[in-house]
Design a protein around this motif. Structure first.
Motif, PDB file in Angstrom:
ATOM      1  N   MET A 116       6.126  -6.134   2.004  1.00 25.14           N
ATOM      2  CA  MET A 116       5.513  -4.708   1.499  1.00 25.14           C
ATOM      3  C   MET A 116       4.360  -4.448   0.917  1.00 25.14           C
ATOM      4  O   MET A 116       3.604  -3.715   1.106  1.00 25.14           O
ATOM      5  CB  MET A 116       6.750  -4.144   0.747  1.00 25.14           C
ATOM      6  CG  MET A 116       6.615  -2.673   0.130  1.00 25.14           C
ATOM      7  SD  MET A 116       6.629  -1.406   1.205  1.00 25.14           S
ATOM      8  CE  MET A 116       6.364  -0.055   0.352  1.00 25.14           C
ATOM      9  N   ALA A 117       4.008  -5.644  -0.060  1.00 25.04           N
ATOM     10  CA  ALA A 117       2.700  -5.593  -0.622  1.00 25.04           C
ATOM     11  C   ALA A 117       1.539  -5.799   0.545  1.00 25.04           C
ATOM     12  O   ALA A 117       0.685  -5.317   0.227  1.00 25.04           O
ATOM     13  CB  ALA A 117       2.672  -6.800  -1.627  1.00 25.04           C
ATOM     14  N   SER A 118       1.774  -6.627   1.450  1.00 25.32           N
ATOM     15  CA  SER A 118       0.736  -6.784   2.449  1.00 25.32           C
ATOM     16  C   SER A 118       0.379  -5.518   3.207  1.00 25.32           C
ATOM     17  O   SER A 118      -0.645  -5.106   3.278  1.00 25.32           O
ATOM     18  CB  SER A 118       1.424  -7.799   3.712  1.00 25.32           C
ATOM     19  OG  SER A 118       0.128  -7.985   4.421  1.00 25.32           O
ATOM     20  N   ASP A 119       1.494  -4.662   3.554  1.00 19.16           N
ATOM     21  CA  ASP A 119       1.417  -3.365   4.243  1.00 19.16           C
ATOM     22  C   ASP A 119       0.503  -2.377   3.187  1.00 19.16           C
ATOM     23  O   ASP A 119      -0.373  -1.682   3.749  1.00 19.16           O
ATOM     24  CB  ASP A 119       2.590  -2.688   4.467  1.00 19.16           C
ATOM     25  CG  ASP A 119       3.277  -3.429   5.589  1.00 19.16           C
ATOM     26  OD1 ASP A 119       2.854  -4.179   6.516  1.00 19.16           O
ATOM     27  OD2 ASP A 119       4.674  -3.207   5.673  1.00 19.16           O
ATOM     28  N   THR A 120       0.775  -2.383   1.845  1.00 15.94           N
ATOM     29  CA  THR A 120       0.140  -1.599   1.017  1.00 15.94           C
ATOM     30  C   THR A 120      -1.285  -2.048   0.924  1.00 15.94           C
ATOM     31  O   THR A 120      -2.196  -1.158   1.033  1.00 15.94           O
ATOM     32  CB  THR A 120       0.686  -1.859  -0.479  1.00 15.94           C
ATOM     33  OG1 THR A 120       2.240  -1.412  -0.388  1.00 15.94           O
ATOM     34  CG2 THR A 120       0.113  -0.939  -1.419  1.00 15.94           C
ATOM     35  N   SER A 121      -1.572  -3.426   1.073  1.00 20.77           N
ATOM     36  CA  SER A 121      -2.974  -3.955   0.867  1.00 20.77           C
ATOM     37  C   SER A 121      -3.741  -3.364   2.094  1.00 20.77           C
ATOM     38  O   SER A 121      -4.952  -3.093   1.915  1.00 20.77           O
ATOM     39  CB  SER A 121      -2.868  -5.462   0.653  1.00 20.77           C
ATOM     40  OG  SER A 121      -4.179  -5.974   0.737  1.00 20.77           O
ATOM     41  N   SER A 160      -3.465   5.721  -6.642  1.00 23.89           N
ATOM     42  CA  SER A 160      -2.511   5.588  -7.592  1.00 23.89           C
ATOM     43  C   SER A 160      -1.687   6.789  -7.991  1.00 23.89           C
ATOM     44  O   SER A 160      -0.402   6.399  -8.385  1.00 23.89           O
ATOM     45  CB  SER A 160      -3.493   5.389  -8.850  1.00 23.89           C
ATOM     46  OG  SER A 160      -2.849   5.381 -10.086  1.00 23.89           O
ATOM     47  N   LYS A 161      -2.059   7.783  -7.541  1.00 27.24           N
ATOM     48  CA  LYS A 161      -1.171   8.990  -7.879  1.00 27.24           C
ATOM     49  C   LYS A 161      -0.068   9.058  -6.774  1.00 27.24           C
ATOM     50  O   LYS A 161       0.995   9.494  -6.857  1.00 27.24           O
ATOM     51  CB  LYS A 161      -2.018  10.067  -7.850  1.00 27.24           C
ATOM     52  CG  LYS A 161      -2.645  10.689  -9.100  1.00 27.24           C
ATOM     53  CD  LYS A 161      -3.460  11.995  -8.991  1.00 27.24           C
ATOM     54  CE  LYS A 161      -4.345  11.978 -10.391  1.00 27.24           C
ATOM     55  NZ  LYS A 161      -5.044  13.116 -10.154  1.00 27.24           N
ATOM     56  N   SER A 162      -0.333   8.623  -5.625  1.00 29.77           N
ATOM     57  CA  SER A 162       0.671   8.466  -4.493  1.00 29.77           C
ATOM     58  C   SER A 162       1.613   7.410  -4.632  1.00 29.77           C
ATOM     59  O   SER A 162       2.877   7.593  -4.198  1.00 29.77           O
ATOM     60  CB  SER A 162      -0.194   8.508  -3.176  1.00 29.77           C
ATOM     61  OG  SER A 162      -0.983   9.517  -2.906  1.00 29.77           O
ATOM     62  N   THR A 163       1.299   6.314  -5.284  1.00 25.86           N
ATOM     63  CA  THR A 163       2.081   5.282  -5.195  1.00 25.86           C
ATOM     64  C   THR A 163       2.657   4.907  -6.477  1.00 25.86           C
ATOM     65  O   THR A 163       3.434   3.995  -6.701  1.00 25.86           O
ATOM     66  CB  THR A 163       1.330   3.783  -4.563  1.00 25.86           C
ATOM     67  OG1 THR A 163       0.273   3.554  -5.570  1.00 25.86           O
ATOM     68  CG2 THR A 163       0.945   4.095  -3.169  1.00 25.86           C
ATOM     69  N   GLY A 164       2.000   5.304  -7.702  1.00 26.86           N
ATOM     70  CA  GLY A 164       2.417   5.051  -8.923  1.00 26.86           C
ATOM     71  C   GLY A 164       1.863   3.748  -9.485  1.00 26.86           C
ATOM     72  O   GLY A 164       2.090   3.245 -10.681  1.00 26.86           O
ATOM     73  N   HIS A 165       0.971   3.081  -8.949  1.00 28.65           N
ATOM     74  CA  HIS A 165       0.177   1.997  -9.224  1.00 28.65           C
ATOM     75  C   HIS A 165      -1.113   2.150  -8.593  1.00 28.65           C
ATOM     76  O   HIS A 165      -1.426   2.571  -7.702  1.00 28.65           O
ATOM     77  CB  HIS A 165       1.135   0.625  -9.153  1.00 28.65           C
ATOM     78  CG  HIS A 165       1.151   0.529  -7.633  1.00 28.65           C
ATOM     79  ND1 HIS A 165       0.487  -0.092  -6.851  1.00 28.65           N
ATOM     80  CD2 HIS A 165       2.288   0.569  -6.681  1.00 28.65           C
ATOM     81  CE1 HIS A 165       0.801  -0.209  -5.451  1.00 28.65           C
ATOM     82  NE2 HIS A 165       1.992   0.295  -5.624  1.00 28.65           N
ATOM     83  N   LEU A 166      -2.076   1.083  -9.301  1.00 30.31           N
ATOM     84  CA  LEU A 166      -3.470   1.037  -8.866  1.00 30.31           C
ATOM     85  C   LEU A 166      -3.515   0.262  -7.480  1.00 30.31           C
ATOM     86  O   LEU A 166      -2.652  -0.663  -7.390  1.00 30.31           O
ATOM     87  CB  LEU A 166      -4.194   0.225  -9.884  1.00 30.31           C
ATOM     88  CG  LEU A 166      -4.619   1.014 -11.127  1.00 30.31           C
ATOM     89  CD1 LEU A 166      -5.349   0.084 -12.103  1.00 30.31           C
ATOM     90  CD2 LEU A 166      -5.452   2.125 -10.911  1.00 30.31           C
ATOM     91  N   PRO A 167      -4.502   0.446  -6.765  1.00 35.28           N
ATOM     92  CA  PRO A 167      -4.643  -0.380  -5.403  1.00 35.28           C
ATOM     93  C   PRO A 167      -4.761  -2.006  -5.673  1.00 35.28           C
ATOM     94  O   PRO A 167      -5.115  -2.330  -6.767  1.00 35.28           O
ATOM     95  CB  PRO A 167      -5.812   0.246  -4.844  1.00 35.28           C
ATOM     96  CG  PRO A 167      -6.190   1.451  -5.670  1.00 35.28           C
ATOM     97  CD  PRO A 167      -5.633   1.369  -7.024  1.00 35.28           C
ATOM     98  N   PRO A 168      -4.458  -2.590  -4.604  1.00 35.03           N
ATOM     99  CA  PRO A 168      -4.557  -3.916  -4.841  1.00 35.03           C
ATOM    100  C   PRO A 168      -5.942  -4.442  -5.356  1.00 35.03           C
ATOM    101  O   PRO A 168      -6.821  -3.893  -4.459  1.00 35.03           O
ATOM    102  CB  PRO A 168      -4.019  -4.770  -3.430  1.00 35.03           C
ATOM    103  CG  PRO A 168      -3.221  -3.336  -2.810  1.00 35.03           C
ATOM    104  CD  PRO A 168      -3.930  -2.302  -3.347  1.00 35.03           C
ATOM    105  N   GLY A 169      -6.038  -5.320  -6.070  1.00 39.99           N
ATOM    106  CA  GLY A 169      -7.370  -5.837  -6.446  1.00 39.99           C
ATOM    107  C   GLY A 169      -7.896  -5.029  -7.715  1.00 39.99           C
ATOM    108  O   GLY A 169      -9.095  -5.513  -8.039  1.00 39.99           O
ATOM    109  N   LEU A 170      -7.411  -3.930  -7.931  1.00 41.41           N
ATOM    110  CA  LEU A 170      -7.862  -2.991  -9.303  1.00 41.41           C
ATOM    111  C   LEU A 170      -6.861  -3.356 -10.333  1.00 41.41           C
ATOM    112  O   LEU A 170      -5.703  -3.338  -9.935  1.00 41.41           O
ATOM    113  CB  LEU A 170      -7.963  -1.465  -8.761  1.00 41.41           C
ATOM    114  CG  LEU A 170      -9.026  -1.306  -7.856  1.00 41.41           C
ATOM    115  CD1 LEU A 170      -9.328   0.158  -7.556  1.00 41.41           C
ATOM    116  CD2 LEU A 170     -10.495  -1.798  -8.104  1.00 41.41           C
TER     117      LEU A 170
END
Length: 105
Positions: free
Chosen positions: A1-6, A81-91
């Motif tokens: 899942m994290a890879s897809d988000t990335s 961030s607003k869409s997922t509830g967390h900062l993007p990967p790497g930030l």
């Protein structure tokens, strides 16, 4: 899942940066023509282009495009961030506090 988000973030941020740069270039070209009455230098390294015109174009275009890309990246990160509830990967939050006193070294 994290890879897809990335991967989604990578595509999203790249699209925002490319779009911002394209819009900035269009605005720059139009503004330059309105201000100077001529087209911006196609190749500032060309010896036929006045050196100060080349310097001015490089400074203005570089600054404006960099600012547009940075603002687009910030907006994309905010939307992500607003869409997922967390900062993007790497930030990550850098915990800067504008009201805190600056440490003296």
């Amino acid at each position: 899942m994290a890879s897809d988000t990335s991967k989604i973030w990578t595509v999203f941020s790249l699209g925002a940066a490319i779009g911002a740069a394209a819009i900035a270039k269009k605005v720059l070209n139009t503004s330059w023509k309105a201000a100077t009455g001529k087209n911006p230098p196609a190749n500032p390294a060309d010896p036929d282009v006045d050196v100060w015109e080349a310097v001015a174009w490089a400074a203005v275009s570089g600054t404006f495009i960099a600012l547009a890309r940075m603002l687009a990246a910030r907006k994309a990160a905010d939307y992500y961030s607003k869409s997922t509830g967390h900062l993007p990967p790497g930030l990550h939050k850098d915990d800067q506090d504008a009201s805190a006193p600056t440490p003296v070294t």
